[in-house]
Design an enzyme around this catalytic site. Sequence first.
Site, short mmCIF file in Angstrom:
data_model
loop_
_atom_site.label_atom_id
_atom_site.label_comp_id
_atom_site.label_asym_id
_atom_site.label_seq_id
_atom_site.Cartn_x
_atom_site.Cartn_y
_atom_site.Cartn_z
NE ARG A 97 -1.49 4.18 -7.37
CZ ARG A 97 -0.97 4.10 -6.35
NH1 ARG A 97 0.35 4.70 -6.11
NH2 ARG A 97 -1.33 3.87 -5.13
CD GLU A 102 -3.17 -0.83 -0.15
OE1 GLU A 102 -3.33 0.37 -0.18
OE2 GLU A 102 -3.71 -1.80 -0.36
CG ASP A 103 1.10 3.79 -2.46
OD1 ASP A 103 1.82 3.03 -3.61
OD2 ASP A 103 -0.07 4.20 -2.97
CB ALA A 104 4.38 1.42 3.30
#
Lengths: 1150, 367
Positions: free
Chosen positions: A945, A765-767
Amino acid sequence: MGYREKDSVETHNNHAKPIKSAVDKFALLPEFLKVRGLVKQHIDSFNYFINNEIKKIMKTNDRIECPQDPSLYLRYTKISIGKPVEYMEHHAEKLTPNICRLSDRTYASPIEVDIEYTVPNQTNKEYKKGLVIGRIPIMLRSSCCVLSGKDEAELAKLGECPLDPGGYFIIKGNEKVILIQEQLSKNRIIIDTDSKGRVNASVTSSTHETKTKTVFFIDKDKIYLQLNQFSKPISIMIIMKAMGMENDQEVMQMLGRDPKYGFLLFPSMQECRSEKIITQKQALEYLQGKLANLSSLRFEINKDDRVKKILINVFLAHVPVKDGNFRPKCIYTAVMLKRMMDAVLNVETFDDKDYVGNKRLELSGQLVALLFEDLFKTMNSQVASRMSKAYDKASRSTPLYFIHYMMSDTITNGLERAISTGNWDLKRFKMNRKGVSQVLSRLAFIATLGYMTRVSPQFEKTRKVSGPRALQPSQWGMLCPCDTPEGEGCGLTKNLALMTHVTTDEEEGPLIKWCRKLGVVDVEDLSGEELHAPDSFLVMLNGLILGKHTKPQKFANAMRKLRRKSVIGEFVSIFVHERQRCVYVASDGGRVCRPLVIADKGVSRIKEYHMKELRDGVRSFYDFVREGLIEYLDVNEENNALIALYEHEIPKDGHGEDNADVQKSSITHIEIEPFTILGVVAGLIPYPHHNQSPRNTYQCAMGKQAMGNIAYNQLSRADTLLYLLVYPQRPLLTTKTIELVGYDKLGAGQNATVAVMSYSGYDIEDAIVMNKSSLDRGFGRCIALKKQIVVKEIYSNETSDRIVRPQNEPRKQALDADGIAAPGQIVRRHDILVNKQSPRNKKDRITNPMALKDCDYAPSNVSYKGPEGETTVVDRVMLYSDKDNKMCVKFIIRHVRRPEIGDKFSSRHGQKGVIGTIVQQEDFPFSEEGICPDLIMNPHGFPSRMTIGKMIELLGSKAAVSSGRFHYGSAFGEPSGHADKVEDISRTLVKHGFNYSGKDLLYSGISGKPLQAYIFMGPIYYQKLKHMVLDKMHARSFGPRVTLTRQPTEGRARDGGLRLGEMERDCLIAYGASMLIYERLMLSSDPYQVQVCRQCGLLGYYNHKLKTSWCSMCKTGDSMSSLKLPYACKLLFQELQSMNVVPRLKLTEY
Amino acid sequence: MSETASLNMQDIPQGQLPEHIELQRARVFCKADAPVHTEDVEYSGAYAAVGFDNSLQVDDFRRDFRVEIKNLSMDDIEFDMIGIDASLANAFRRILIAEVPTMAIEKVLIVNNTSVMADEILSHRLGLLPIEADPRLFDFLSENDTPNERNTIVFKMEVHCKKRGPRLTVKSDQLKWLPNGSELLMESPNPSTKPRSFTSFSCSQASLPQISGRPIGMKHLDIIITQLGPGQSIELEAHAVKGTGKVHAKWSPVGTTWYRMLPEVKLLKEVRGNDAEKLVKKCPRKVFDVEDVGHAMKKAVVSRPRDCTLCRECISGAGEENIALRRVRDHFIFTVESTGALPAEVLFTEAVKILEEKCERVISELS
Ligand code: SF4
């Protein structure tokens, strides 16, 4: 500028290869910004107010008369605004912005007037020069500001940052911006449909005297007028008759010959006839009957006059009626009707409310002018009323001097209050707007700039309409397509583009003269028939019908020539509207416009030698405008222009590419630089044209939260909260915008070496995974500066607090001998900052307030409220006295933070993420060059994205570090050399031994073996965002409760509990966890023991003395039961009882 | 890699791996899209079927292990470690970064700091300065220890920028070693007792025999610490203690240290003539040369495989058929860049010692 590597040029195919004749016009941009500045629109508008508008306002209100005796009067003869000073007792102190910021004062200048006034029984007039009637807050960097025209060194001396744009006010130490307000243009006909689907034509008239709205609409084929002053819609023919157009045929002629119009007007005529109205007199009588009551108070004259007054002053108020001549108004009405009918006949002629050409931007100058006008009038009427009171009381002996009744508070306080609260509440102009001014955000340099270019919307944000939110094609080059907030304000709140200029009002007189000279025939001289003669166009000037011209194109060209010769103002727009058969000449304020290079048949007027002269400094941007090489076009005039992006894009006429859809000869203008369609904030993004568009929008929001340097004077400022990065860097991959706005000097981020790979599972999750050694060495380290103010209070009995020398007590180790914490001292939560004592007696009169004994004081120490368990340092201590002359101590407390798990970071492509884990350097992968990344980003961030720009940034930055040259990624910059091409970048990489696509062989730091994939690795500019775990983490076991409900408090600031809300409760119910619900909702919240009377079912009480329960209703304690229920429930019962609702509890044995 | 059809496979000689398997065992293949065979086969019986013993024998290791120093300067060393497993080479790398101790400034006592730089940041910067002091001569300072001459090095800095003068750049040479310990006195609660300083040195460090020859100081004297404006001054004392890079990167004795496997560039086919010239041009690291093979024919040869950075230019496109890029699995080009406390080669031996110690600990724990 675009230095290109030699070996790469050959491979370009001829398409992309720029033709040699193309002139690099980039140098114009810095020059433009030098003259116009980023916030020039604000400053221009304020200057216009100070230098022109305020004089006009004074002139229209220059006389105050004593109501009883008109010979007793005061007249203003001159008004001027001085340099910012503050009047202390008997001396004036010069103010500088930084003094005001630090000592919570208002940066304001006195308004000085020259007056003359009469004194009773005295023939000579009295004169007074330089009378101060109030203080007006001054916009920074405006012509009145001490900073105007100062160079960098002088600014530094004044404690000011040279990169600070100005354009805001300082009110009581707070920086306030008056946001640009978007509005529908005034005095223009807008054809639209209303909520009921009826075609309607509306004009909002705005003159110096009044503001009114006139609406025509078609209902059941009949055309009506709607005006506030009339209780009912009025048939349009009646209005025409009331204005003296008694002849129906004349009305018809004014609309034109086409029978189509006749058919549309016929029902209205019929209605008029059925009302038996034929003459003007009848019409006026009819209208009298329709007057709305609300206006009856205003005009106490005879009724007939009232209708006429309304027709003159309210109906289409901006069309002047000279000597009772209604003809211009009739013509205007006819034009409106015709436009409306055109819309009925042809749907395409509807106006688009969202079209930028139909909008005007209201700037701070105009808003302050309104405010000032209102206050000035208020003050004048106050003076008059005071004078009249004095007149009544006056004895013959004491002469009445007007000057004695002039007070300066009205204007000073009024301006200060409005700007500091943002409430523009002007009854006189029927204006009631909130949030006009806002506190300037100083979170990041870019946030400040972003604030100055923000355009706040005309509608309330809650409206769920999509039309005004959509991107309008007419926004091109004027408003940034990326920079808009997410959520409710999306698409409504906009930002100006880089080169946008907002016009200010310009004199109409010379324009009218020129128009007449160029053959515009006055409408007054024409019959209705001639008005719409097939070969003639109407000429409109700022919404007024000026006349008619038979050769519109020729007229327009002539006018434009005049503009290019600087005979008329540079911002005058001439727009030929073919469909409406109109030429619109506009010189009003608030239009957005931008500079463009003029091209003759597609050939740019700017030649290389011009640019050389510019570079050599012998030519300025203004010269380009004056010599007719560059001109400003507003949105409307852009419709008459054909604008090419680049000169070399224009195909050669005749023997160019056949598929070219544009003839070179028809091109009239060339863009200066295409990337200027973006605003300041979007200009930071490298390669934005390679990103999915919402990503750019996200970055625009996040760039404003990035920490970095705020200003050169950041350490001598006293903001409530300031986040600074310890080692901010300049991005390796820059853009031209970055250099233009100074972001390279006040950066907000660091170039982190990023490896795009998955690692450890703590990167979902984009960490992101951080390298601990990088953090040790200072990556992402930031300083949080917080302000705390302590006031040494003075009480009503003239006693005051005192600050005393500390004894050796706990928690007072930071204090100096003067009782105030010293700079450089380490403070922790609850440590005492000021050893303050308050008098025990603050109310009663004391004979000698100075001689209180020690025992009369009680300690009222002020302690530091900071995060628990952190060591912070007193950075600065400032002593000053506030406006009530109380001593204040300002503490700036510094906290240096190193990134921790959960801190938020983001790249410049709308890709935010928190630190998922921090890993030792030895566990990190390393490349064959020994490079170890600073952070690891999960590749899953890319596919959905689609931020290709980020990948190019990585490549470009990598090439930049290896070649030692900053690379560029300006928007749309590849053809003009303002962005390095991926191909060239890759070639540079190969030259330095890297892989063409930027992917390296990495060894695992844990196993020591090569990783099974080549890893995309290189530097990316990362921003640290203001959201940090330290400010957010929160947990509680026991804690404070709300007194009313006895439930735990809410929110972190109050050490509140975490709510188990309705939805969570529903889950527990569905699951059947009843005991858990019981525990969460009652035991852990607000349990309460009550006594219930089984007889009446009401609550009783427990008598602790007698140890019995008692029902005060039944007056017995016989049948009491005790019960546990939430206190909130008990409260509800009692509240219901107080409202005469009796809840009774029925208890059964369980 | 050549593949053989299964039908006409030769008999497999016992005790020896077939050529392609042997290649897979000993090399990492760097293909154009991804490296393959990056993991080695560790199981000793993996090739038992062909009678090949994959186990690691100490004697073999002793026989085959070699170290060749390629480059040695004051602070850097580049050497080849041949015949060793990646896990061991990596262990040295990890120990060098995180576990070899050095001295670094840990405590800064600030008497006065009127510079624009905040105390914390100034201290952070001081902490990162490399100190030229042999950490082996010092002890770790544990929590209850008092700082003494055996575990603490004290530096002093006193700089002042003259009023009405130019700005002053404070460099690391401003830090002066105080061999006698701290000169600052602790505030004592009891004014009658003699005030003590922050360290309790029993003798001057300069008089210690190990140190006397080599005075302690900053490794680099030209590191910019901060800048002072006119009238600003800094007065502070910095206490350096022994620590390891695991705790904070400032104690890491190396700027960085890493290894790479020895590149092996193989021409699978002969590249001749124009193609050879092209190939030579393609390689940014000049790995290839052309060689005359007579008859005016030219042929490409691999002359400097060691310089290959694996940019994969030579195998882009169709090049992969002609050239194989490989890494030798047990040949490590090891680089150590010391920050200066100890010479790079000494650092490595220290690392070896630490590993040895660890092994001994394991052995003693097990027995
Ligand atoms: S990979 Fe690159 S450096 Fe290595 S041999 Fe091929 S071209 Fe040369």
